[in-house]
Write a protein that holds these residues in place. Structure first.
Motif, short mmCIF file in Angstrom:
data_model
loop_
_atom_site.label_atom_id
_atom_site.label_comp_id
_atom_site.label_asym_id
_atom_site.label_seq_id
_atom_site.Cartn_x
_atom_site.Cartn_y
_atom_site.Cartn_z
N ILE A 119 0.86 -1.18 0.00
CA ILE A 119 0.00 0.00 0.00
C ILE A 119 0.89 1.23 0.00
O ILE A 119 1.64 1.47 0.95
CB ILE A 119 -0.93 0.01 1.23
CG1 ILE A 119 -1.83 -1.24 1.22
CG2 ILE A 119 -1.79 1.28 1.25
CD1 ILE A 119 -2.63 -1.42 2.50
N LYS A 120 0.83 2.01 -1.08
CA LYS A 120 1.77 3.12 -1.25
C LYS A 120 1.29 4.42 -0.60
O LYS A 120 2.09 5.24 -0.17
CB LYS A 120 1.99 3.37 -2.75
CG LYS A 120 2.55 2.18 -3.51
CD LYS A 120 3.94 1.78 -3.02
CE LYS A 120 4.52 0.65 -3.87
NZ LYS A 120 5.86 0.23 -3.39
N THR A 121 -0.01 4.64 -0.57
CA THR A 121 -0.54 5.89 -0.02
C THR A 121 -1.42 5.58 1.19
O THR A 121 -1.75 4.43 1.46
CB THR A 121 -1.36 6.64 -1.08
OG1 THR A 121 -2.42 5.79 -1.55
CG2 THR A 121 -0.47 7.04 -2.25
N ASP A 122 -1.81 6.64 1.89
CA ASP A 122 -2.63 6.46 3.08
C ASP A 122 -4.03 5.95 2.69
O ASP A 122 -4.75 6.62 1.94
CB ASP A 122 -2.74 7.78 3.83
CG ASP A 122 -3.43 7.60 5.18
OD1 ASP A 122 -3.29 6.52 5.77
OD2 ASP A 122 -4.11 8.55 5.62
N LYS A 123 -4.38 4.78 3.17
CA LYS A 123 -5.66 4.16 2.84
C LYS A 123 -6.36 3.66 4.10
O LYS A 123 -5.71 3.34 5.10
CB LYS A 123 -5.46 2.96 1.91
CG LYS A 123 -4.79 3.26 0.58
CD LYS A 123 -5.75 3.87 -0.40
CE LYS A 123 -5.11 4.01 -1.77
NZ LYS A 123 -6.04 4.59 -2.77
N LYS A 124 -7.68 3.59 4.04
CA LYS A 124 -8.45 2.90 5.08
C LYS A 124 -8.48 1.43 4.69
O LYS A 124 -8.90 1.08 3.59
CB LYS A 124 -9.85 3.47 5.18
CG LYS A 124 -9.92 4.88 5.75
CD LYS A 124 -11.36 5.31 5.93
CE LYS A 124 -11.43 6.68 6.61
NZ LYS A 124 -10.85 7.73 5.77
N VAL A 125 -8.03 0.57 5.59
CA VAL A 125 -7.86 -0.85 5.28
C VAL A 125 -8.92 -1.70 5.96
O VAL A 125 -9.07 -1.67 7.19
CB VAL A 125 -6.46 -1.34 5.70
CG1 VAL A 125 -6.31 -2.83 5.39
CG2 VAL A 125 -5.38 -0.54 4.99
N PHE A 126 -9.67 -2.44 5.15
CA PHE A 126 -10.61 -3.45 5.64
C PHE A 126 -9.88 -4.79 5.54
O PHE A 126 -9.57 -5.25 4.45
CB PHE A 126 -11.87 -3.49 4.78
CG PHE A 126 -12.78 -2.31 4.98
CD1 PHE A 126 -13.93 -2.42 5.74
CD2 PHE A 126 -12.48 -1.08 4.41
CE1 PHE A 126 -14.77 -1.33 5.92
CE2 PHE A 126 -13.32 0.01 4.58
CZ PHE A 126 -14.47 -0.11 5.34
N LEU A 127 -9.61 -5.41 6.69
CA LEU A 127 -8.78 -6.62 6.71
C LEU A 127 -9.63 -7.87 6.94
O LEU A 127 -10.43 -7.94 7.88
CB LEU A 127 -7.73 -6.51 7.81
CG LEU A 127 -6.81 -7.72 7.99
CD1 LEU A 127 -5.92 -7.92 6.76
CD2 LEU A 127 -5.94 -7.57 9.24
#
Length: 334
Positions: free
Chosen positions: A198-206
């Protein structure tokens, strides 16, 4: 004289999974209490022969696999069942064969039942003939005359009693949650971003676990596809999947569907990680998605994420909520 217990399961460490962890924890605790234990399994973890894992003797054999489930050979079980005082097995394919060998040598056989899907197979499997075949096989597996049944939730116990109808032989024992390991884990966002590229700031659903049909992971993917078609996925959101290598066929199908649905930009896939790293990833993610098909699965995983951070499903699954998802949310302030 020490009581000897043999665990017979389709997969075991170094193959990673929930059933594997369940048997490992029980075996280690029983060994601490003075019992003799050993695990009989397939070589799905990449090792064949006799070896030890965390002090537990493992006997891994090359077994035939059908529909992503290893089928034990009776000849491989004979000597181990003769050695044991108690046989402890699990659903699906390990159960009936273990029970038959146990009966042959007049040994009690206990089975742990993790879920009973019944009619839900027709919801999970699109092919009606395959769904019926799965349902019949499940019925056959749990209907054997085991000496005792263990369930991982009251939901599973209720489903099982509709088939077995012997409540005196069934008991629910919830799996434990490793709270100390969770509390001590440090949220490692840098590791999360690097592991999923993930290169940029993201909201992650894991999501983490097996890419098997009963886990509901394909319905979850379909829900993401519906959001994509409606242009409803924010540009700062990604869906991260920690998927085990097994079942390999289902994993391959899942990856192919991601490409078919053109979701590569939003759906990120990586292999499972050891538990100590999993805790760090769980704490680092913004959301944990538990698309289990049964309330038993949701209750178990919800216990894990509820001890760490926000657990929020409906934003992801609302597009498919009408299809029968079991959705529960727990908001944890921290």
């Amino acid at each position: 004289m020490k009581t000897k217990i043999v665990f017979i399961t389709e997969n075991f460490f170094p193959h990673v999974g929930g059933v594997e962890k369940y048997f490992l924890d029980i075996a280690k605790e029983l060994k601490k209490r003075g019992y003799e234990v050993r695990v009989i399994t397939s070589n799905s973890g990449g090792k064949t022969g006799c070896f030890e894992f965390e002090g537990i003797p493992i006997y891994a054999y090359k077994w035939f696999s059908f529909a992503d489930h290893s089928i034990p050979k009776k000849s491989d079980l004979d000597s181990h069942v003769q050695w044991a005082d108690i046989v402890h097995t699990t659903t699906y394919t390990a159960g009936p064969i273990s029970n038959k060998v146990a009966k042959k040598y007049h040994k009690p056989c206990i089975i742990i039942v993790h879920e009973v899907l019944g009619k839900k197979w027709h919801w999970i499997e699109k092919n009606p003939f395959m769904a019926l075949a799965y349902r019949i096989f499940e019925y056959y597996c749990v209907k054997q005359n085991y000496d005792f049944y263990l369930c991982n939730s009251h939901s599973t116990e209720q489903d099982l009693q509709r088939i077995v109808k012997k409540s005196e032989k069934i008991r629910t024992i919830y799996h434990s949650v490793e709270l100390e390991n969770l509390k001590n884990a440090v949220a490692d966002r840098k590791f999360l971003n690097e592991y999923f590229n993930i290169k940029t700031d993201k909201k992650v659903f894991l999501y983490y676990g097996r890419p098997g049909l009963p886990k509901g992971v394909f319905v979850y993917l379909k829900a993401i596809k519906e959001l994509y078609k409606k242009n409803s996925i924010p540009i700062d959101v990604v869906f991260a999947f920690l998927l085990s290598r097994q079942p390999a066929r289902q994993r391959k199908v899942f990856i192919e569907l991601v490409k078919k649905y053109k979701l590569e930009k939003f759906v990120l896939i990586a292999e499972s990680v050891p538990h100590e790293k999993l805790y760090s990833l769980v704490k680092a993610a913004d959301y944990i998605v538990v698309p289990a098909r049964t309330s038993a699965g949701i209750d178990q995983d919800l216990d894990l994420v509820a001890q760490t951070r926000l657990c929020h499903f409906d934003q992801v699954l609302r597009a498919h909520g009408a299809s029968g998802f079991q959705i529960r949310a727990a908001h944890i302030n921290h």
